[in-house]
Design an enzyme around this catalytic site. Sequence first.
Site, PDB file in Angstrom:
ATOM      1  N   GLY A  91       9.318  -4.747  -9.999  1.00 49.99           N
ATOM      2  CA  GLY A  91      10.543  -3.957 -10.058  1.00 49.99           C
ATOM      3  C   GLY A  91      11.517  -4.330 -11.164  1.00 49.99           C
ATOM      4  O   GLY A  91      12.618  -3.784 -11.239  1.00 49.99           O
ATOM      5  N   GLN A  92      11.113  -5.268 -12.033  1.00 47.78           N
ATOM      6  CA  GLN A  92      12.039  -5.656 -13.098  1.00 47.78           C
ATOM      7  C   GLN A  92      12.339  -4.475 -14.014  1.00 47.78           C
ATOM      8  O   GLN A  92      11.479  -3.625 -14.245  1.00 47.78           O
ATOM      9  CB  GLN A  92      11.445  -6.809 -13.910  1.00 47.78           C
ATOM     10  CG  GLN A  92      11.430  -8.115 -13.146  1.00 47.78           C
ATOM     11  CD  GLN A  92      10.484  -9.112 -13.775  1.00 47.78           C
ATOM     12  OE1 GLN A  92      10.441  -9.230 -14.985  1.00 47.78           O
ATOM     13  NE2 GLN A  92       9.727  -9.795 -12.949  1.00 47.78           N
ATOM     14  N   ARG A  93      13.553  -4.490 -14.545  1.00 45.24           N
ATOM     15  CA  ARG A  93      14.026  -3.335 -15.305  1.00 45.24           C
ATOM     16  C   ARG A  93      13.051  -2.909 -16.399  1.00 45.24           C
ATOM     17  O   ARG A  93      12.743  -1.739 -16.566  1.00 45.24           O
ATOM     18  CB  ARG A  93      15.397  -3.646 -15.899  1.00 45.24           C
ATOM     19  CG  ARG A  93      16.021  -2.462 -16.619  1.00 45.24           C
ATOM     20  CD  ARG A  93      17.375  -2.824 -17.198  1.00 45.24           C
ATOM     21  NE  ARG A  93      18.382  -2.985 -16.155  1.00 45.24           N
ATOM     22  CZ  ARG A  93      19.049  -1.963 -15.603  1.00 45.24           C
ATOM     23  NH1 ARG A  93      18.785  -0.724 -15.991  1.00 45.24           N
ATOM     24  NH2 ARG A  93      19.946  -2.169 -14.682  1.00 45.24           N
ATOM     25  N   LYS A  94      12.536  -3.898 -17.151  1.00 51.18           N
ATOM     26  CA  LYS A  94      11.702  -3.531 -18.303  1.00 51.18           C
ATOM     27  C   LYS A  94      10.368  -2.906 -17.892  1.00 51.18           C
ATOM     28  O   LYS A  94       9.727  -2.241 -18.695  1.00 51.18           O
ATOM     29  CB  LYS A  94      11.459  -4.748 -19.209  1.00 51.18           C
ATOM     30  CG  LYS A  94      10.586  -5.813 -18.580  1.00 51.18           C
ATOM     31  CD  LYS A  94      10.071  -6.830 -19.569  1.00 51.18           C
ATOM     32  CE  LYS A  94       9.111  -7.730 -18.825  1.00 51.18           C
ATOM     33  NZ  LYS A  94       8.631  -8.890 -19.407  1.00 51.18           N
ATOM     34  N   ILE A  95       9.951  -3.111 -16.661  1.00 48.92           N
ATOM     35  CA  ILE A  95       8.672  -2.496 -16.279  1.00 48.92           C
ATOM     36  C   ILE A  95       8.837  -1.279 -15.366  1.00 48.92           C
ATOM     37  O   ILE A  95       7.868  -0.613 -15.031  1.00 48.92           O
ATOM     38  CB  ILE A  95       7.684  -3.521 -15.665  1.00 48.92           C
ATOM     39  CG1 ILE A  95       8.243  -4.224 -14.452  1.00 48.92           C
ATOM     40  CG2 ILE A  95       7.259  -4.528 -16.706  1.00 48.92           C
ATOM     41  CD1 ILE A  95       7.247  -5.206 -13.836  1.00 48.92           C
TER      42      ILE A  95
END
Lengths: 183, 413
Positions: free
Chosen positions: A71-75
């Site tokens: 769920g990290q922003r970059k992914i």
Amino acid sequence: MEGLLSILRRLKQPPECEVRLLLLGLDNAGKTTLLKQLAAEDISHITPTQGFNIKSVQSSGFKLNVWDIGGQRKIRPYWRNYFENTDVLIYVIDSSDRKRFEETSLELAELLEEEKLAAVPLLVFANKQDLMTASPASELAESLNLHTIRDRMWQVQACSALTAEGVQDGMTWVCRNIKFRKR
Amino acid sequence: MKLKRFFLRYYPPGIILEYEQSGYLRTKSIDLLDLTPECVSLVVSEIKQSEPLITESRAEQVKELVVRLQQKRNQKERHRFCFCKLKAHILPLTNVAFDKSGARFITGSYDRTCRVWDTASGRELHTLEGHRNVVYAIAFNNPYGDKIATGSFDKTCKLWCAETGKCFHTFHGHRAEIVCLAFNPQSTLVATGSMDATAKLWDVESGEEVATLSGHTAEVLSLCFNTVGNHLVTGSFDYTVAIWDVASKRRVHTLTGHMGEISNVQFNWDCSLIVSGSSDKTCKLWEVVSGKCVATLVGHTEEVLDASFDLSGQLIATASADGTAKVFSATTHECLVTMKGHAGEISKICFSPQGSRVLTASFDKTARLWDVQSGECLQVLEGHTDEIFSCAFNYEGDTIITGSKDNTCRIWC
């Protein structure tokens, strides 16, 4: 069980008795803990998911293929890779992290706009209820405007992936709504 | 016809003749796939008999070449691999592939890109961007190595310039994810296999669709051209394998007999046999001309996830979900050795170009190197933090790349 071949196998239009659940939410919402709890695995060493995890569990006569996506922003822009053939969308929220309710609400709103997820039932897990600072599910539902959803079945379920409380109730709802959808 | 010069090919062993015929330079190869240490003069006299270009005056030269091939073959591979470099994508890797020389390699990823890397420096040369979903199948047009094909879950295949990273063509037409692809040896065609149960042939130059190969009733999971490029083999989730004539685009044979999904299919070097691996726990060997099954390789206790010939076509390696790998003789069909040690299923297996070692990639986060003769594990390549999806040797056999679900590829040399 794993390997590229099994990933391809899971791309296929699943047979009647198999369903595909997509687990999404912001980083640190507790998706992987929830996945491991569902699979009755050890939850003591969980690190941020850089890609995805897949587990299959049996429940109410179904084989649930659960996809847990980082769920990290970059992914997050890559969540779309995984939409195909989704039967139920499970959206996980850290109920104790009020500062990020707006962010998570925006991400969810975008998901509900996705064509490939149109009419896919939505279960929102109001996770981390074991924490003193957790907002109750009702408050969370309100700040996410869940009551405005008209185009699909939805449910909000308070839970703690850590203690497993509420998790089964959520899955019961999932299975009931798969039946509804599949038949 | 006039013989101009000789080329040596080490893997698989062979002598390439360059000759002049009606004003044109042509080449043909003499394959020496079963070269054994004691047979030099026999081999030379056989070549003399069967090959009109090799006259008495050339015999001594040919003998020298055969000796050199044998020396190369008898060289012991003692190379121990060390971890050299780690290179990362944003999301898990799918497949990896070297170009012919091994100077560059490519990686496909869930981050929708294919990256081109310089093997020696580990420098990223290009990021091939444009696909709208997972880049799953990738290939260089070896031996040329000037083009790259990528197949994606976005249902398209793209053709790229390996030097500049520019996209030449996007092949539209499949109705589901593309999961396997290959260039023909002449590099004039790309074949793609899809979850839509078809394979397609595309023209490299024009970017046009040449043919749809339909007949399978389920997903096409693997495909392979033969060394000559006149046949294509496809393996499907419908439990069958099909051989196609490339020129007529017709199906020549449907190979039935497996009781489960086909995980991989491959031709041997001399194009006479096909090996198929299946979730029915067996591999089968098929004779190309007749389409008949000549052997069923049994022994695995779980699904066979990969199967591969060595370059000379004498041996077959199989990888299974039971955590073991096996090596079979392609002629006697006996299981020569079983490789035990992985703590999880093995998803990929390949021979070193020399054929004396086998490389396996596993769910247990390690890749392992095995001695083909003894079945002994020579080395455990440790370091990945999640399962390994893919692995490959370069042509010299002294560099390995592994691609993992942990978003990285590792270079071992």
